[in-house]
Design a protein around this motif. Structure first.
Motif, PDB file in Angstrom:
ATOM      1  N   UNK A 280      -2.188   6.576  -8.869  1.00 21.07           N
ATOM      2  CA  UNK A 280      -3.080   5.850 -10.146  1.00 21.07           C
ATOM      3  C   UNK A 280      -2.102   5.056 -10.595  1.00 21.07           C
ATOM      4  N   UNK A 281      -0.385   5.774 -11.050  1.00 24.52           N
ATOM      5  CA  UNK A 281      -0.037   5.079 -12.071  1.00 24.52           C
ATOM      6  C   UNK A 281       0.645   3.829 -11.341  1.00 24.52           C
ATOM      7  N   UNK A 282       1.063   3.893 -10.023  1.00 26.79           N
ATOM      8  CA  UNK A 282       1.924   3.041  -9.489  1.00 26.79           C
ATOM      9  C   UNK A 282       1.009   2.124  -8.966  1.00 26.79           C
TER      10      UNK A 282
ATOM     11  N   UNK B 277      -9.729   6.514  -3.294  1.00 22.39           N
ATOM     12  CA  UNK B 277      -8.366   5.850  -1.837  1.00 22.39           C
ATOM     13  C   UNK B 277      -9.338   4.497  -1.493  1.00 22.39           C
ATOM     14  N   UNK B 278      -8.636   3.845  -1.280  1.00 18.90           N
ATOM     15  CA  UNK B 278      -8.511   2.820  -0.589  1.00 18.90           C
ATOM     16  C   UNK B 278      -8.898   2.827   0.260  1.00 18.90           C
ATOM     17  N   UNK B 279      -7.820   3.474   1.035  1.00 20.77           N
ATOM     18  CA  UNK B 279      -7.380   3.558   3.021  1.00 20.77           C
ATOM     19  C   UNK B 279      -7.599   4.897   3.209  1.00 20.77           C
TER      20      UNK B 279
ATOM     21  N   UNK C 165       0.811  -1.317  -0.054  1.00 17.37           N
ATOM     22  CA  UNK C 165      -0.181  -0.253  -0.154  1.00 17.37           C
ATOM     23  C   UNK C 165       1.111   1.329  -0.036  1.00 17.37           C
ATOM     24  N   UNK C 166       0.608   2.139  -1.224  1.00 18.39           N
ATOM     25  CA  UNK C 166       1.237   3.370  -0.612  1.00 18.39           C
ATOM     26  C   UNK C 166      -0.065   4.626  -0.244  1.00 18.39           C
ATOM     27  N   UNK C 167       0.674   5.708   0.447  1.00 20.14           N
ATOM     28  CA  UNK C 167      -0.199   6.646   1.396  1.00 20.14           C
ATOM     29  C   UNK C 167       0.420   7.812   1.340  1.00 20.14           C
TER      30      UNK C 167
ATOM     31  N   UNK D   4      -3.282  -1.175  -3.087  1.00 18.72           N
ATOM     32  CA  UNK D   4      -3.766   0.257  -2.653  1.00 18.72           C
ATOM     33  C   UNK D   4      -3.431   1.526  -1.816  1.00 18.72           C
ATOM     34  N   UNK D   5      -4.006   1.908  -2.577  1.00 18.87           N
ATOM     35  CA  UNK D   5      -3.425   3.014  -2.712  1.00 18.87           C
ATOM     36  C   UNK D   5      -3.669   4.080  -1.330  1.00 18.87           C
ATOM     37  N   UNK D   6      -4.249   5.252  -0.296  1.00 19.97           N
ATOM     38  CA  UNK D   6      -4.646   5.932   0.945  1.00 19.97           C
ATOM     39  C   UNK D   6      -3.716   7.463   1.115  1.00 19.97           C
TER      40      UNK D   6
END
Length: 220
Positions: free
Chosen positions: A30-32, A62-64, A1-3, A40-42
């Protein structure tokens, strides 16, 4: 996950659209995800529920979302539990609760509530997970024991704990990350040209860093 970390102020919300030198934070996230680098991105922040809501209102998928959730936040006038958590659950976004013991555990040390009560309350909320830091092995072992034997609080138990903590929550004494510079990320403050708290341990370390590190530490 990238936050996206340290989303604390309105200027941070603008970064989801554009940033320095044409860097688009939203496009990068989004590209990542599209390239399979992250699943997941948040974003995360600990200061203001209104900033969290503004981030959610950008329309970015956002996912989280990570935020402080504890028995003191519940009745404080800037409450993530009351303002942000219902929105996340409604939209199907994973809520990540942090600071269940208010950051450094002062309310437990002062006997306002126990570590078990604090963690059970946070874990009984409708969240995907509860994140609790541990600086020493005995704290980690304590948290693991609570998690392994976790029994959700009943609604009545949760309300009773809110009521017990209400008098302490009113002035934010156990949530200084919302109402003061304590816990503020010094690098983030520099980016937004906010003054630093020179009494903060991280800032002291930064100022006293050896001059040959190659990092542009500020002259204070």
């Amino acid at each position: 996950m990238s936050t996206l970390g340290t989303v604390e102020r309105p200027l941070c919300v603008a970064a989801i659209g554009s940033g320095p030198s044409g860097f688009f934070a939203a496009e990068a996230l989004l590209k990542a995800k599209e390239q399979g680098k992250v699943r997941f991105v948040g974003f995360t922040g600990h200061k203001d529920p209104d900033v969290h809501l503004a981030m959610l209102n950008t329309g970015f998928p956002f996912d989280s979302v990570q935020m402080p959730l504890n028995a003191f936040d519940a009745t404080y006038f800037m409450s993530f539990e009351q303002e942000v958590l219902p929105v996340l659950n409604q939209r199907g976004i994973a809520p990540l609760g942090m600071k269940p013991i208010s950051g450094h555990g002062e309310p437990v040390q002062m006997g306002v509530l126990s570590a078990s009560e604090a963690l059970r309350y946070a874990m009984s909320l409708p969240v995907a997970c509860t994140i609790s830091g541990a600086e020493e092995m005995h704290i980690l072992e304590q948290n693991l024991e609570i998690a392994q034997n976790f029994i959700p609080m009943t609604p009545a138990e949760m309300q009773a704990l809110r009521d017990r903590c209400r008098q302490y929550a009113a002035d934010g004494r156990f949530e200084l990350y919302k109402a003061s510079l304590k816990f503020d990320n010094s690098e983030a403050r520099l980016v937004h040209e906010y003054p630093l708290d020179t009494a903060q341990a991280e800032v002291k370390d930064m100022i006293n860093e050896a001059p040959n590190t190659g990092h542009p530490w500020p002259q204070v």
